[in-house]
Design a protein around this motif. Structure first.
Motif, PDB file in Angstrom:
ATOM      1  N   TRP A   1      -9.659  -3.036  -9.544  1.00  0.00           N
ATOM      2  CA  TRP A   1      -9.021  -4.356  -9.629  1.00  0.00           C
ATOM      3  C   TRP A   1      -9.899  -5.425  -8.977  1.00  0.00           C
ATOM      4  O   TRP A   1     -10.370  -6.352  -9.653  1.00  0.00           O
ATOM      5  CB  TRP A   1      -7.653  -4.303  -8.960  1.00  0.00           C
ATOM      6  CG  TRP A   1      -6.852  -5.574  -9.069  1.00  0.00           C
ATOM      7  CD1 TRP A   1      -7.017  -6.575  -9.974  1.00  0.00           C
ATOM      8  CD2 TRP A   1      -5.755  -5.968  -8.225  1.00  0.00           C
ATOM      9  NE1 TRP A   1      -6.092  -7.561  -9.760  1.00  0.00           N
ATOM     10  CE2 TRP A   1      -5.305  -7.225  -8.705  1.00  0.00           C
ATOM     11  CE3 TRP A   1      -5.105  -5.377  -7.151  1.00  0.00           C
ATOM     12  CZ2 TRP A   1      -4.229  -7.900  -8.110  1.00  0.00           C
ATOM     13  CZ3 TRP A   1      -4.039  -6.044  -6.573  1.00  0.00           C
ATOM     14  CH2 TRP A   1      -3.609  -7.294  -7.047  1.00  0.00           C
ATOM     15  N   ILE A   2     -10.161  -5.286  -7.682  1.00  0.00           N
ATOM     16  CA  ILE A   2     -10.908  -6.318  -6.970  1.00  0.00           C
ATOM     17  C   ILE A   2     -11.983  -5.709  -6.062  1.00  0.00           C
ATOM     18  O   ILE A   2     -12.445  -6.356  -5.123  1.00  0.00           O
ATOM     19  CB  ILE A   2      -9.956  -7.207  -6.129  1.00  0.00           C
ATOM     20  CG1 ILE A   2      -9.053  -6.365  -5.227  1.00  0.00           C
ATOM     21  CG2 ILE A   2      -9.125  -8.094  -7.035  1.00  0.00           C
ATOM     22  CD1 ILE A   2      -8.153  -7.172  -4.305  1.00  0.00           C
ATOM     23  N   GLY A   3     -12.385  -4.467  -6.351  1.00  0.00           N
ATOM     24  CA  GLY A   3     -13.331  -3.788  -5.479  1.00  0.00           C
ATOM     25  C   GLY A   3     -14.660  -3.477  -6.141  1.00  0.00           C
ATOM     26  O   GLY A   3     -15.145  -4.208  -7.008  1.00  0.00           O
ATOM     27  N   ALA A   4     -15.232  -2.343  -5.761  1.00  0.00           N
ATOM     28  CA  ALA A   4     -16.595  -1.985  -6.172  1.00  0.00           C
ATOM     29  C   ALA A   4     -16.715  -1.642  -7.646  1.00  0.00           C
ATOM     30  O   ALA A   4     -17.821  -1.586  -8.185  1.00  0.00           O
ATOM     31  CB  ALA A   4     -17.089  -0.810  -5.330  1.00  0.00           C
ATOM     32  N   ALA A   5     -15.599  -1.388  -8.346  1.00  0.00           N
ATOM     33  CA  ALA A   5     -15.639  -1.055  -9.775  1.00  0.00           C
ATOM     34  C   ALA A   5     -15.016  -2.148 -10.642  1.00  0.00           C
ATOM     35  O   ALA A   5     -14.676  -1.908 -11.793  1.00  0.00           O
ATOM     36  CB  ALA A   5     -14.921   0.273 -10.024  1.00  0.00           C
ATOM     37  N   ARG A   6     -14.893  -3.347 -10.101  1.00  0.00           N
ATOM     38  CA  ARG A   6     -14.235  -4.421 -10.863  1.00  0.00           C
ATOM     39  C   ARG A   6     -15.033  -4.845 -12.102  1.00  0.00           C
ATOM     40  O   ARG A   6     -14.473  -5.438 -13.023  1.00  0.00           O
ATOM     41  CB  ARG A   6     -13.985  -5.632  -9.968  1.00  0.00           C
ATOM     42  CG  ARG A   6     -15.240  -6.258  -9.386  1.00  0.00           C
ATOM     43  CD  ARG A   6     -14.884  -7.345  -8.373  1.00  0.00           C
ATOM     44  NE  ARG A   6     -16.051  -7.921  -7.733  1.00  0.00           N
ATOM     45  CZ  ARG A   6     -16.648  -7.392  -6.666  1.00  0.00           C
ATOM     46  NH1 ARG A   6     -16.169  -6.281  -6.143  1.00  0.00           N
ATOM     47  NH2 ARG A   6     -17.705  -7.965  -6.128  1.00  0.00           N
ATOM     48  N   ASP A   7     -16.331  -4.504 -12.127  1.00  0.00           N
ATOM     49  CA  ASP A   7     -17.180  -4.922 -13.242  1.00  0.00           C
ATOM     50  C   ASP A   7     -17.366  -3.823 -14.290  1.00  0.00           C
ATOM     51  O   ASP A   7     -18.165  -3.973 -15.214  1.00  0.00           O
ATOM     52  CB  ASP A   7     -18.549  -5.366 -12.731  1.00  0.00           C
ATOM     53  CG  ASP A   7     -19.271  -4.271 -11.937  1.00  0.00           C
ATOM     54  OD1 ASP A   7     -18.594  -3.343 -11.436  1.00  0.00           O
ATOM     55  OD2 ASP A   7     -20.499  -4.337 -11.820  1.00  0.00           O
ATOM     56  N   VAL A   8     -16.645  -2.689 -14.164  1.00  0.00           N
ATOM     57  CA  VAL A   8     -16.777  -1.598 -15.132  1.00  0.00           C
ATOM     58  C   VAL A   8     -15.394  -1.130 -15.564  1.00  0.00           C
ATOM     59  O   VAL A   8     -14.392  -1.422 -14.921  1.00  0.00           O
ATOM     60  CB  VAL A   8     -17.573  -0.403 -14.552  1.00  0.00           C
ATOM     61  CG1 VAL A   8     -18.979  -0.833 -14.143  1.00  0.00           C
ATOM     62  CG2 VAL A   8     -16.842   0.221 -13.360  1.00  0.00           C
TER      63      VAL A   8
ATOM     64  N   VAL B   1     -28.128   9.741 -11.726  1.00  0.00           N
ATOM     65  CA  VAL B   1     -26.861  10.067 -11.087  1.00  0.00           C
ATOM     66  C   VAL B   1     -26.911   9.519  -9.662  1.00  0.00           C
ATOM     67  O   VAL B   1     -27.749   9.928  -8.861  1.00  0.00           O
ATOM     68  CB  VAL B   1     -26.611  11.588 -11.049  1.00  0.00           C
ATOM     69  CG1 VAL B   1     -25.241  11.880 -10.438  1.00  0.00           C
ATOM     70  CG2 VAL B   1     -26.713  12.181 -12.447  1.00  0.00           C
ATOM     71  N   GLN B   2     -26.043   8.576  -9.367  1.00  0.00           N
ATOM     72  CA  GLN B   2     -25.984   8.031  -8.016  1.00  0.00           C
ATOM     73  C   GLN B   2     -24.573   7.565  -7.714  1.00  0.00           C
ATOM     74  O   GLN B   2     -23.743   7.434  -8.612  1.00  0.00           O
ATOM     75  CB  GLN B   2     -26.967   6.880  -7.839  1.00  0.00           C
ATOM     76  CG  GLN B   2     -26.705   5.684  -8.738  1.00  0.00           C
ATOM     77  CD  GLN B   2     -27.721   4.568  -8.520  1.00  0.00           C
ATOM     78  OE1 GLN B   2     -28.785   4.788  -7.941  1.00  0.00           O
ATOM     79  NE2 GLN B   2     -27.386   3.379  -8.964  1.00  0.00           N
ATOM     80  N   VAL B   3     -24.313   7.338  -6.443  1.00  0.00           N
ATOM     81  CA  VAL B   3     -22.976   6.952  -6.016  1.00  0.00           C
ATOM     82  C   VAL B   3     -23.038   5.633  -5.256  1.00  0.00           C
ATOM     83  O   VAL B   3     -24.091   5.220  -4.762  1.00  0.00           O
ATOM     84  CB  VAL B   3     -22.334   8.037  -5.124  1.00  0.00           C
ATOM     85  CG1 VAL B   3     -22.203   9.343  -5.883  1.00  0.00           C
ATOM     86  CG2 VAL B   3     -23.125   8.237  -3.836  1.00  0.00           C
ATOM     87  N   GLU B   4     -21.873   4.988  -5.172  1.00  0.00           N
ATOM     88  CA  GLU B   4     -21.711   3.794  -4.356  1.00  0.00           C
ATOM     89  C   GLU B   4     -20.518   4.004  -3.421  1.00  0.00           C
ATOM     90  O   GLU B   4     -19.628   4.801  -3.710  1.00  0.00           O
ATOM     91  CB  GLU B   4     -21.442   2.561  -5.226  1.00  0.00           C
ATOM     92  CG  GLU B   4     -22.573   2.183  -6.148  1.00  0.00           C
ATOM     93  CD  GLU B   4     -22.236   0.960  -6.970  1.00  0.00           C
ATOM     94  OE1 GLU B   4     -21.368   0.159  -6.544  1.00  0.00           O
ATOM     95  OE2 GLU B   4     -22.823   0.798  -8.055  1.00  0.00           O
ATOM     96  N   LYS B   5     -20.502   3.270  -2.339  1.00  0.00           N
ATOM     97  CA  LYS B   5     -19.401   3.364  -1.386  1.00  0.00           C
ATOM     98  C   LYS B   5     -18.211   2.539  -1.873  1.00  0.00           C
ATOM     99  O   LYS B   5     -18.379   1.435  -2.393  1.00  0.00           O
ATOM    100  CB  LYS B   5     -19.848   2.860  -0.010  1.00  0.00           C
ATOM    101  CG  LYS B   5     -18.795   3.028   1.078  1.00  0.00           C
ATOM    102  CD  LYS B   5     -19.358   2.697   2.445  1.00  0.00           C
ATOM    103  CE  LYS B   5     -19.613   1.220   2.602  1.00  0.00           C
ATOM    104  NZ  LYS B   5     -19.999   0.863   3.979  1.00  0.00           N
ATOM    105  N   CYS B   6     -17.019   3.076  -1.716  1.00  0.00           N
ATOM    106  CA  CYS B   6     -15.817   2.302  -2.007  1.00  0.00           C
ATOM    107  C   CYS B   6     -15.784   1.068  -1.107  1.00  0.00           C
ATOM    108  O   CYS B   6     -16.226   1.108   0.038  1.00  0.00           O
ATOM    109  CB  CYS B   6     -14.559   3.141  -1.752  1.00  0.00           C
ATOM    110  SG  CYS B   6     -14.285   4.461  -2.953  1.00  0.00           S
ATOM    111  N   GLN B   7     -15.253  -0.014  -1.624  1.00  0.00           N
ATOM    112  CA  GLN B   7     -15.231  -1.266  -0.870  1.00  0.00           C
ATOM    113  C   GLN B   7     -14.130  -1.293   0.174  1.00  0.00           C
ATOM    114  O   GLN B   7     -14.290  -1.851   1.252  1.00  0.00           O
ATOM    115  CB  GLN B   7     -15.051  -2.444  -1.834  1.00  0.00           C
ATOM    116  CG  GLN B   7     -15.049  -3.811  -1.153  1.00  0.00           C
ATOM    117  CD  GLN B   7     -15.064  -4.939  -2.162  1.00  0.00           C
ATOM    118  OE1 GLN B   7     -15.707  -4.856  -3.206  1.00  0.00           O
ATOM    119  NE2 GLN B   7     -14.342  -6.002  -1.859  1.00  0.00           N
ATOM    120  N   PHE B   8     -12.993  -0.670  -0.164  1.00  0.00           N
ATOM    121  CA  PHE B   8     -11.836  -0.769   0.720  1.00  0.00           C
ATOM    122  C   PHE B   8     -11.660   0.500   1.547  1.00  0.00           C
ATOM    123  O   PHE B   8     -11.926   1.598   1.085  1.00  0.00           O
ATOM    124  CB  PHE B   8     -10.569  -1.029  -0.095  1.00  0.00           C
ATOM    125  CG  PHE B   8     -10.650  -2.281  -0.923  1.00  0.00           C
ATOM    126  CD1 PHE B   8     -10.736  -3.522  -0.320  1.00  0.00           C
ATOM    127  CD2 PHE B   8     -10.669  -2.208  -2.309  1.00  0.00           C
ATOM    128  CE1 PHE B   8     -10.831  -4.670  -1.078  1.00  0.00           C
ATOM    129  CE2 PHE B   8     -10.760  -3.351  -3.076  1.00  0.00           C
ATOM    130  CZ  PHE B   8     -10.840  -4.593  -2.455  1.00  0.00           C
TER     131      PHE B   8
END
Length: 305
Positions: free
Chosen positions: A117-124, A274-281
């Motif tokens: 919704w408003i976090g690290a995956a908002r653009d996908v 293959v890589q990961v990102e940290k959750c924003q919240f």
């Protein structure tokens, strides 16, 4: 502006907040979770909702819950630290008590929804959220929607079999048992001939930083086991992003080291990374996701009318 009461029900505490429709917090706090009584739980929720609605009308109650939440029926299957939530229709009970529209969703799924919704995956649109704690759980989100699966087990990544699945021991190792923080603690305890209760994840990393080679070796295996599971999930679902949550994700250098381990793995497909990102919240993720779930469910209900 519309306002909502939002709850994140956990085994030890109920976090609660007054939020607006954009996901902003107006106020938030927490209370201990009643351990044994559904009646006490309902009384606690009723008190929270009345307090949040004291100065403005509430448009609904959004709730993040443990267990296998059936969003259509309001039942909660599976097991959790709160046995009394399994059996009754919690959605119906909460609606009757608060006189508000109510929507429920599983806590890990709420964390995943918050990121979209408003976090690290908002653009996908397609992503996985992997939450690493004592065990490993998470969420599968495709087209911005949680995928629950036929039996409600989508996102239960920790149950993947990892080692000794051919019967060399009585119980096969799962991703949770060897690649969660609890698994790391157990592996180090076994190697150091200690009781697992005498160790924490934080203490283990401190031992490694102080030069303990045995612990350093177990941490290296821990990263490799995490990477294997992530690698497999990438090829199963091929999401646009894979997000990592849980307290360990906030440890300095953790995500960087995990990505370096992933880069060391051999890919047969050129161009695939293959890589990961940290959750924003962090602690607010379940609250934010519960509200988003409520808003989406209410929107879908209006469209059907």
């Amino acid at each position: 502006m519309n306002y909502y009461a939002v709850l994140d029900v956990g085994g030890s505490s109920i976090k609660y907040a007054l939020m607006d429709e954009a996901g902003a917090f107006i106020e938030k706090s927490s209370v201990p979770t009643p351990k044994t009584s559904l009646t006490l739980f309902m009384d606690t929720v009723d008190s929270i909702v009345k307090g949040l609605g004291k100065n403005q009308p509430l448009q609904g109650l959004a709730v993040s819950m443990p267990g296998a939440v059936k969003v259509e029926t309001g039942m909660i299957e599976g097991v959790s630290a709160l046995p009394y939530i399994h059996g009754p229709n919690m959605k119906d009970l909460l609606q009757e008590r608060t006189q508000l529209p109510v929507e429920l969703e599983n806590d890990a799924n709420c964390a995943g929804l918050a990121e979209g919704w408003i976090g690290a995956a908002r653009d996908v649109n397609d992503y996985l959220c992997i939450v690493i704690g004592t065990g490993i759980g998470g969420a599968v989100v495709l087209d911005k929607k949680i995928r629950h699966g036929k039996n409600g087990f989508a996102g239960e990544f920790g149950y993947m079999l990892m080692e000794d699945y051919l019967g060399r021991q009585e119980v096969a190792e799962t991703w949770s048992s060897i690649a969660a923080v609890g698994g790391l603690v157990n592996q180090v305890a076994k190697r150091k001939e200690m009781a697992p209760d005498d160790l924490t994840g934080k203490e283990i990393f401190t031992l490694a930083e102080n030069g303990d080679t045995d612990v350093q070796d177990e941490i290296e295996k821990f990263y490799k086991r995490l990477a294997v599971g992530i690698y497999n999930l990438q090829f199963i679902i091929d999401p646009e992003k894979i997000l990592i949550g849980g307290a360990i994700s906030h440890r300095e250098g953790f995500v960087k080291q995990l990505n370096e381990t992933l880069q060391q793995m051999k890919y047969d497909q050129e161009g695939l990374t293959v890589q990961v990102e940290k959750c924003q919240f962090g602690n607010d993720a379940n609250l934010i996701g519960a509200l988003y779930h409520f808003l989406q469910r209410q929107k879908e209900g209006r469209l059907k009318l």
